[in-house]
Design a protein around this motif. Structure first.
Motif, PDB file in Angstrom:
ATOM      1  N   CYS A  30      -0.280  13.280  21.024  1.00 19.31           N
ATOM      2  CA  CYS A  30       0.270  12.016  21.508  1.00 19.31           C
ATOM      3  C   CYS A  30      -0.864  11.085  21.914  1.00 19.31           C
ATOM      4  O   CYS A  30      -2.016  11.482  22.029  1.00 19.31           O
ATOM      5  N   PRO A  35       2.559   8.913  26.293  1.00 24.98           N
ATOM      6  CA  PRO A  35       2.767  10.357  26.106  1.00 24.98           C
ATOM      7  C   PRO A  35       4.068  10.720  25.398  1.00 24.98           C
ATOM      8  O   PRO A  35       4.167  11.813  24.845  1.00 24.98           O
ATOM      9  N   TYR A 122      -4.762  16.168  24.406  1.00 31.28           N
ATOM     10  CA  TYR A 122      -3.646  15.479  23.760  1.00 31.28           C
ATOM     11  C   TYR A 122      -3.213  16.040  22.409  1.00 31.28           C
ATOM     12  O   TYR A 122      -2.263  15.549  21.819  1.00 31.28           O
TER      13      TYR A 122
END
Length: 156
Positions: A30, A35, A122
């Motif tokens: 993401c 997010p 991430y």
């Protein structure tokens, strides 16, 4: 997020890592500033100073998958693209070249060991995708043309 007219220009190398069944390895993650905006994407990243697209593809493949291949083992570039996208509060205009690599059938296991801090935070998954799976999914993946590009490569 900065104004769209204030884009950071960068060059990147992408790798279409294929298994014996013709599936492509995609990473899942993401945007740190969004997010809930999750997506699948090809292995690869920005070129370092003085680095060629091919050399960056080899480096990124090693860093993001643990697979070390020689530059001569990559095919391509098989596709070139200029794209614009936001990431971590900035807009990017990215010129990217795509290379094809083939995963060894038994001697390699995916590894996150080469991830940098942002990638570690991430990128949360990886998976092998067929053309049919890409064409049928409602999940977001980049580049959006990937199913068509992969189909053309596999048919060639």
């Amino acid at each position: 997020m900065s104004e769209r007219s204030e884009r950071t220009r960068r060059r990147a190398a992408r790798v279409l890592l294929l298994d014996a069944a013709g599936r492509v390895l995609l990473l899942h993650g993401c945007d740190p500033h969004r997010p809930n905006h999750t997506y699948w994407f090809t292995v690869g990243g920005g070129l370092g100073d003085g680095e060629s697209f091919r050399d960056a593809a080899v480096r990124e493949l090693r860093e993001e998958t643990g697979l070390a291949l020689a530059a001569a083992e990559l095919t391509g570039p098989v596709w070139r693209q200029v794209t614009e996208f936001p990431f971590a509060g900035e807009w990017y205009e990215q010129e990217q070249e795509f290379f094809v690599a083939h995963a060894p059938e038994a001697s390699w296991t995916f590894s996150r060991a080469g991830f940098d801090e942002i990638e570690s935070a991430y990128i949360d998954n990886y998976g092998w995708w067929s053309v049919a799976e890409l064409a049928a999914t409602d999940e977001r993946y980049y580049p959006a043309e990937l199913a068509d590009v992969l189909r053309e490569i596999l048919e060639a």
